[in-house]
Design an enzyme around this catalytic site. Structure first.
Site, mmCIF file in Angstrom:
data_model
loop_
_atom_site.group_PDB
_atom_site.id
_atom_site.type_symbol
_atom_site.label_atom_id
_atom_site.label_comp_id
_atom_site.label_asym_id
_atom_site.label_seq_id
_atom_site.Cartn_x
_atom_site.Cartn_y
_atom_site.Cartn_z
ATOM 1 N N ASP A 147 41.858 38.822 45.907
ATOM 2 C CA ASP A 147 42.242 38.752 44.494
ATOM 3 C C ASP A 147 41.332 39.625 43.625
ATOM 4 O O ASP A 147 40.392 40.265 44.112
ATOM 5 C CB ASP A 147 42.192 37.271 44.061
ATOM 6 C CG ASP A 147 43.274 36.921 43.051
ATOM 7 O OD1 ASP A 147 43.784 37.828 42.380
ATOM 8 O OD2 ASP A 147 43.596 35.723 42.915
ATOM 9 N N GLU A 180 45.856 42.657 43.179
ATOM 10 C CA GLU A 180 45.284 43.038 41.881
ATOM 11 C C GLU A 180 46.397 43.233 40.849
ATOM 12 O O GLU A 180 46.186 43.905 39.838
ATOM 13 C CB GLU A 180 44.290 44.198 41.992
ATOM 14 C CG GLU A 180 44.802 45.487 42.535
ATOM 15 C CD GLU A 180 45.671 46.224 41.555
ATOM 16 O OE1 GLU A 180 46.901 46.159 41.759
ATOM 17 O OE2 GLU A 180 45.155 46.855 40.616
ATOM 18 N N GLY A 182 49.033 44.807 40.442
ATOM 19 C CA GLY A 182 49.645 46.083 40.058
ATOM 20 C C GLY A 182 48.916 46.789 38.936
ATOM 21 O O GLY A 182 49.350 47.852 38.483
ATOM 22 N N ASP A 202 51.459 36.805 38.170
ATOM 23 C CA ASP A 202 51.943 35.669 38.952
ATOM 24 C C ASP A 202 53.378 35.276 38.619
ATOM 25 O O ASP A 202 53.807 35.290 37.467
ATOM 26 C CB ASP A 202 51.045 34.456 38.706
ATOM 27 C CG ASP A 202 49.676 34.640 39.333
ATOM 28 O OD1 ASP A 202 49.394 35.742 39.843
ATOM 29 O OD2 ASP A 202 48.889 33.681 39.307
#
Ligand code: GLA
Length: 402
Positions: A147, A180, A182, A202
Site C-alpha cells: 500500500d 498506490e 493509480g 477504494d
C-alpha cells in the site's frame, strides 16, 4: 575508459536485477482479501475458516487460490526490527497459518505499506524492505499487497522497485500487488516491478455513486469502471490493471453483483472476492463461481475488454478471446429495465490494440448466454432483449462453421 565501461556494465547489470518474479500471474490472479468485509477485524480463526470455505464452497475448484490478509495483522517489530503478527489475533504465528493454507492446496497473501505506517497505522515497511521480504519468504508468503499510505516524500517508482528487489533477493516467488491507487500512473512503469497495480482509490459497496469519508472518497462500481478508460493497452499476461477487490456478496442487489462481476471479467481484472466466504448465500456463490464468466476473465490471451458503445446508460463491451472467440457484454447502467436491440450486421468491430476484428457481415457467430447458461441463437438475427436495471447480458461468441 575501459574501467568506466566496466562500471557502467556493472551498474546496468545491477539495475536489470530489479525484476519481479516473472510468470507468476499469466492470467489475472484469483483469490480472496479480508479488507472489504472485515477491515481490521482479522484473526487466524477467520483466515483458517475462509481457507476451509474456499476449498469447500467450489471457489477453489473455480480457480480462486490466494487467501490474502489485508491491513491490521501486524503486531510490533522486535529489538532487531523483525515484524511479528499481533499475538492476540494470530497466536499460532504466520508460518503455521501459511502451512494450514498450503495444506488446503491454496496460497497465502499478506499486506504491507511502502511508508512508515500502513493505512490503519500499523508498522509499514519503509527502511525495512529487505528484512520484511525475508520474513515473508520465511513464513511462506505467496502474495504481497503493498500500500501507499504515510509515504510522505517517497517516489512511488523507487519505493515499489525497492520492495520488488527485496522480494527477489529473498528468493521466494511472491506475486507483487501494487496498491498506490493509480496516483503515479503505475501502468506506465510497473510492468517490470509487479504483477498487478491498483488503478483507482477504494471501491465501495455501491453500484453507482461516491461515498465521501471527509478526507477521502470511495467509489461505486460504475465510477471505478469509468476510471479504466485508456488503460487497457497497459495490461496483459503477468501485468494487470487492478480496479480493486470485489464487493460481490457485500450488500448490492443480485443484478448489481452480476453486473459488477461481469465487468471485472471483461476487464481481465484480478478476481479477489471481498465477501464472507463462510456464510455466502447460493446466489453469491453462483456469481463468483460461474465457470463461463471466469473463462472470459482467465482467457490466456489476457486482453482487457474494450468499450465499443455507450449511450443512454447502455454500454456494449467486447473482449477478444483465444481461438478467434469473443465475449460481449451489454451493460444497463440505468435505474430502469431497458429494451435492447442490436443488429449485428451493422457492426464491424476493430481493435487496434490486439489487432483483432470482427465483421458480422462477413461471418456469423453462435451466441452463448453466460448467466442463463444456454445457447442463444446466432448473429444472423438482430438481438432483441430486455436487460433489467443495473444488470448485464454477457455472451460468448463462437464462429459458426461455414
Ligand atoms: C487502502 C487500500 C485498501 C486497504 C486499506 C487498508 O485504503 O487501498 O485496499 O488495503 O488501505 O487500510
Amino acid at each position: 575508459m575501459r574501467k568506466s565501461i566496466l562500471i557502467l556494465a556493472l551498474c546496468l547489470a545491477a539495475s536489470v536485477q530489479a525484476q519481479k518474479f516473472a510468470g507468476l500471474a499469466p492470467t489475472p490472479p484469483m483469490g480472496w482479501n479480508s479488507w472489504n468485509k472485515f477491515g481490521c477485524d482479522v484473526d487466524e480463526a477467520l483466515i483458517r475458516a475462509t481457507a476451509d470455505a474456499m476449498a469447500a464452497s467450489g471457489m477453489k475448484a473455480a480457480g480462486y487460490q490466494y487467501v490474502v490478509i489485508d491491513d491490521c495483522w501486524h503486531g510490533q517489530r522486535d529489538s532487531l526490527g523483525f515484524i511479528h503478527p499481533d499475538p492476540q489475533r494470530f497466536p499460532s504465528g504466520m508460518k503455521a497459518l501459511a502451512d494450514y493454507i498450503h495444506s488446503k492446496g491454496l496460497k497465502f497473501g499478506i499486506y504491507s505499506d511502502a511508508g512508515w505506517k500502513t493505512c490503519a497505522g500499523r508498522p509499514g515497511s519503509r527502511g525495512r524492505e529487505f528484512q520484511d521480504a525475508q520474513t515473508y519468504a520465511a513464513w511462506g508468503i505467496d502474495y504481497l499487497k503493498y500500500d501507499w499510505c504515510h509515504s510522505d516524500d517517497l517516489a512511488a517508482k523507487g519505493a515499489y522497485k525497492t520492495m520488488s528487489e527485496a522480494i527477489h533477493h529473498a528468493g521466494r516467488p511472491i506475486v507483487f500487488s501494487l496498491c498506490e491507487w493509480g496516483s503515479n500512473k503505475p501502468w506506465e512503469w510497473a510492468r517490470e516491478v509487479g504483477h498487478l497495480w491498483r488503478t483507482t482509490g477504494d471501491i465501495a459497496v455501491v453500484f453507482d455513486g461516491i461515498v465521501d469519508h471527509g478526507t477521502w472518497k470511495s467509489w461505486g462500481v460504475m465510477q471505478i469502471l469509468d476510471m479504466q478508460e485508456g488503460l487497457r493497452v497497459y495490461a496483459g499476461p503477468d501485468h494487470w490493471n487492478d480496479p480493486d477487490m470485489m464487493e460481490v456478496g457485500n450488500g448490492m442487489t443480485v443484478s448489481e453483483d452480476r453486473a459488477h462481476f461481469s465487468m471485472w471479467c471483461m476487464l481481465a481484472a484480478p478476481l479477489m472476492a471481498g465477501n464472507d466466504l463462510r456464510t455466502m448465500n447460493a446466489e453469491t456463490r453462483a456469481i463468483l463461481t460461474n465457470a463461463q464468466a471466469i473463462a472470459i476473465n482467465q482467457d490466456p490471451l489476457g486482453i482487457q475488454g474494450l468499450k465499443y458503445f455507450a449511450q443512454d446508460s447502455l454500454e456494449i463491451w467486447f473482449k477478444p478471446l483465444q481461438q478467434e472467440e469473443w465475449a460481449a457484454c451489454f451493460l444497463n447502467r440505468s435505474r430502469l429495465s431497458k429494451p435492447v436491440t442490436f443488429n449485428w450486421d451493422e457492426h464491424h468491430i476493430v481493435d487496434e490494440f490486439s489487432k483483432r476484428e470482427i465483421d458480422f457481415t462477413r461471418a456469423s457467430w453462435k451466441l452463448f448466454d453466460v448467466w442463463a447458461n444456454r445457447e442463444m441463437g446466432t448473429t444472423k438475427k438482430p438481438l432483441g432483449v430486455q436487460i433489467p436495471s443495473h444488470d448485464v447480458l454477457l455472451l460468448r461468441l463462437t464462429a459458426l462453421k461455414k
